[in-house]
Design an enzyme around this catalytic site. Structure first.
Site, mmCIF file in Angstrom:
data_model
loop_
_atom_site.group_PDB
_atom_site.id
_atom_site.type_symbol
_atom_site.label_atom_id
_atom_site.label_comp_id
_atom_site.label_asym_id
_atom_site.label_seq_id
_atom_site.Cartn_x
_atom_site.Cartn_y
_atom_site.Cartn_z
ATOM 1 N N ASP A 193 -0.226 5.369 0.861
ATOM 2 C CA ASP A 193 -0.406 6.357 1.921
ATOM 3 C C ASP A 193 -0.640 5.687 3.272
ATOM 4 O O ASP A 193 -1.520 4.845 3.417
ATOM 5 C CB ASP A 193 -1.584 7.280 1.584
ATOM 6 C CG ASP A 193 -1.461 8.644 2.250
ATOM 7 O OD1 ASP A 193 -0.629 8.779 3.171
ATOM 8 O OD2 ASP A 193 -2.185 9.568 1.854
ATOM 9 N N ASP A 244 0.842 -1.199 0.000
ATOM 10 C CA ASP A 244 0.000 0.000 0.000
ATOM 11 C C ASP A 244 0.881 1.254 0.000
ATOM 12 O O ASP A 244 2.081 1.182 0.267
ATOM 13 C CB ASP A 244 -0.894 -0.034 1.245
ATOM 14 C CG ASP A 244 -1.654 1.253 1.447
ATOM 15 O OD1 ASP A 244 -2.409 1.629 0.528
ATOM 16 O OD2 ASP A 244 -1.499 1.893 2.498
#
Length: 256
Positions: A12, A10
């Site tokens: 952010d 992932d």
């Protein structure tokens, strides 16, 4: 400890926090690169192109190329092409989804399109909603890049793609197929790109509801890192636990 042959990562909250660098993330990804372990950055952001995503990562000193980025726009376009390779698509969305549609040999349509796709669109208008609704009523299959209701910004939480999607859902009574995390579709597409089997791939993220649930829904092992959305105190006994949980990506480097 199990050794994984591929990583889905992932962005952010895991690689950076908004405009802030996460130093441990740089070391983590550099270690993957140095040891020849394949990795792919997986994001629900449908507005950015892979190059734009990679450029942001590089600005944080994280080794990344556009080939190592897999967006929900890419997963959406590939999903449609698998359904109908010459499909026409009515798109509500920005550059990222429009580029992905074109790159997969699909064409843009209107009220008689084969598919309606909704991605985040910060210049949304009533007319865009109207055409989308008409196309769905005319039989178009309804796809949404992701169901995120709100997105965090420096201003606070703003309407996310799930909010835009809900307008078409309420108007037409038709539920969309969601592609992005926490759905398994984007994970399965990403693993095909990475070239690793589900049993040997680890999903790494900070958000239990999207990243970790996406891995769980796809049957993958998961690594929850508490540097973003989900803190240790947020985890309750009734939640399905991630395979691994750490406070910093530095803790995982010995296991790469």
């Amino acid at each position: 400890m199990k050794t994984y042959k591929g990583y889905l990562i992932d962005l952010d909250g895991t690689m950076y926090n908004g405009t802030e660098k996460i130093e441990e993330a740089c070391e983590f990804v550099r270690t993957l690169k140095d040891r020849g372990v394949p990795y792919l950055f997986v994001t629900n952001n449908s507005s950015r192109t892979p190059k734009q995503v990679a450029d942001k990562l590089v600005s944080f000193d994280i080794p990344a190329t556009e080939e190592q980025v897999f967006t929900t726009s890419m997963a959406t376009a590939q999903h449609i092409a698998q359904q109908k390779k010459d499909a026409s698509v009515y798109v509500i969305g920005e550059e990222g989804i429009r580029q992905a549609i074109e790159e997969n040999g699909l064409t843009f349509g209107g009220e008689n399109a084969d598919f309606v796709v909704v991605g985040i669109d910060r210049s949304i208008t009533y007319e865009k909603f109207a055409v989308g609704c008409l196309a769905i009523r005319n039989g178009a299959r309804f796809i949404s890049t992701n169901g995120d209701i709100a997105i965090p910004t420096e201003r606070g939480l703003l309407p996310g793609n799930g909010s835009l999607t809900s307008v078409l859902t309420v108007s037409t009574g038709v539920q969309p197929v969601f592609i992005g995390k926490p759905e398994s579709i984007i994970m399965e597409q990403a693993m095909r790109v990475l070239g690793t089997d589900v049993s040997e791939t680890l999903m790494v993220g900070d958000n239990y509801a999207t990243d970790i649930m996406a891995g769980i829904n796809a049957g993958m092992d998961t690594l929850l890192v508490h540097t973003g959305v989900t803190k240790r105190e947020h985890m309750t006994d009734d939640m399905e636990k991630p395979t691994h949980a750490i406070d910093s990506l530095t803790e995982w480097i010995p296991y790469i």
